[in-house]
Design a protein around this motif. Structure first.
Motif, PDB file in Angstrom:
ATOM      1  N   ILE A  41      -4.294   1.848  -2.953  1.00 45.83           N
ATOM      2  CA  ILE A  41      -5.274   0.803  -2.670  1.00 45.83           C
ATOM      3  C   ILE A  41      -6.607   1.468  -2.356  1.00 45.83           C
ATOM      4  O   ILE A  41      -6.660   2.446  -1.604  1.00 45.83           O
ATOM      5  N   HIS A  42      -7.677   0.936  -2.928  1.00 47.20           N
ATOM      6  CA  HIS A  42      -9.004   1.506  -2.727  1.00 47.20           C
ATOM      7  C   HIS A  42      -9.866   0.683  -1.780  1.00 47.20           C
ATOM      8  O   HIS A  42     -10.840   1.191  -1.222  1.00 47.20           O
ATOM      9  N   PHE A  43      -9.508  -0.589  -1.623  1.00 45.28           N
ATOM     10  CA  PHE A  43     -10.309  -1.487  -0.795  1.00 45.28           C
ATOM     11  C   PHE A  43      -9.370  -2.465  -0.094  1.00 45.28           C
ATOM     12  O   PHE A  43      -8.572  -3.139  -0.733  1.00 45.28           O
ATOM     13  N   PHE A  44      -9.454  -2.489   1.232  1.00 48.43           N
ATOM     14  CA  PHE A  44      -8.635  -3.376   2.053  1.00 48.43           C
ATOM     15  C   PHE A  44      -9.511  -4.462   2.664  1.00 48.43           C
ATOM     16  O   PHE A  44     -10.549  -4.150   3.249  1.00 48.43           O
ATOM     17  N   TYR A  75      -5.145   7.315   3.026  1.00 45.43           N
ATOM     18  CA  TYR A  75      -6.101   6.239   3.274  1.00 45.43           C
ATOM     19  C   TYR A  75      -7.076   6.573   4.409  1.00 45.43           C
ATOM     20  O   TYR A  75      -7.758   5.689   4.918  1.00 45.43           O
ATOM     21  N   SER A  76      -7.171   7.828   4.769  1.00 43.18           N
ATOM     22  CA  SER A  76      -8.023   8.210   5.894  1.00 43.18           C
ATOM     23  C   SER A  76      -9.493   7.850   5.670  1.00 43.18           C
ATOM     24  O   SER A  76     -10.234   7.632   6.628  1.00 43.18           O
ATOM     25  N   ASP A  77      -9.912   7.771   4.406  1.00 40.26           N
ATOM     26  CA  ASP A  77     -11.302   7.382   4.138  1.00 40.26           C
ATOM     27  C   ASP A  77     -11.386   6.111   3.278  1.00 40.26           C
ATOM     28  O   ASP A  77     -12.393   5.850   2.635  1.00 40.26           O
ATOM     29  N   TYR A  96       0.804  -1.228   0.000  1.00 35.37           N
ATOM     30  CA  TYR A  96       0.000   0.000   0.000  1.00 35.37           C
ATOM     31  C   TYR A  96       0.835   1.275   0.000  1.00 35.37           C
ATOM     32  O   TYR A  96       0.330   2.347  -0.320  1.00 35.37           O
ATOM     33  N   ALA A  97       2.128   1.161   0.295  1.00 37.66           N
ATOM     34  CA  ALA A  97       3.010   2.320   0.162  1.00 37.66           C
ATOM     35  C   ALA A  97       3.371   2.564  -1.303  1.00 37.66           C
ATOM     36  O   ALA A  97       3.527   3.714  -1.723  1.00 37.66           O
ATOM     37  N   ILE A 118      -3.384   1.961   8.597  1.00 33.71           N
ATOM     38  CA  ILE A 118      -3.924   2.380   7.300  1.00 33.71           C
ATOM     39  C   ILE A 118      -4.751   3.642   7.486  1.00 33.71           C
ATOM     40  O   ILE A 118      -4.591   4.624   6.760  1.00 33.71           O
ATOM     41  N   ARG A 119      -5.629   3.615   8.461  1.00 33.37           N
ATOM     42  CA  ARG A 119      -6.520   4.748   8.715  1.00 33.37           C
ATOM     43  C   ARG A 119      -5.747   6.006   9.077  1.00 33.37           C
ATOM     44  O   ARG A 119      -6.157   7.111   8.754  1.00 33.37           O
TER      45      ARG A 119
END
Length: 128
Positions: free
Chosen positions: A49-52, A76-78, A44-45, A70-71
């Motif tokens: 990524i759109h969906f975890f 990736y806050s949202d 993810y770095a 992630i959050r």
């Protein structure tokens, strides 16, 4: 849509990947897989990524801690995060503390995963 599945059980990981591919249907998507947190972080770095999809129990590591990291990452806050676990006792923490969108209890049903992918896809398309 880019999807990251983090699951330490190879059988479960392969099974989830097949279901995600089926759930995407004609939509294009990149599916990344990791069996540990270090690999997940690297993925993810390097890629957006759109969906975890995160398992809670990752050997000696915690998928909830990964969700928190992630959050707390600005981009990736949202992000759309789903927790998949046999440990129902963590459901409240997944929602309240880690701010995950969905909690899927193991053993999961294929329909639940397909619905989850559909929900994530709609969420992604609304943002694009």
């Amino acid at each position: 849509m880019n999807i990251l599945i983090v699951e330490d059980n190879k059988y479960q990981l392969d099974n989830l990947k097949k279901m995600v591919i089926e759930g995407l249907g004609d939509e294009r998507g990149n599916i990344y897989c990791a069996s540990d947190i270090a690999t997940a972080k690297k993925i993810y770095a390097e890629d957006d990524i759109h969906f975890f999809m995160l398992d809670i129990s990752l050997g000696y590591e915690s998928g909830l801690e990964l969700a928190d990291e992630i959050r707390n990452t600005a981009k990736y806050s949202d992000a759309f995060i789903a927790i998949i676990s046999a440990h129902k006792k963590f459901e409240d923490k997944a929602f309240t503390h880690s701010k995950c969108h969905v909690f899927v209890e193991k053993p999961y049903k294929k329909d639940a995963i397909l619905e989850l992918v559909n929900h994530a896809l709609v969420n992604y398309l609304e943002k694009v």
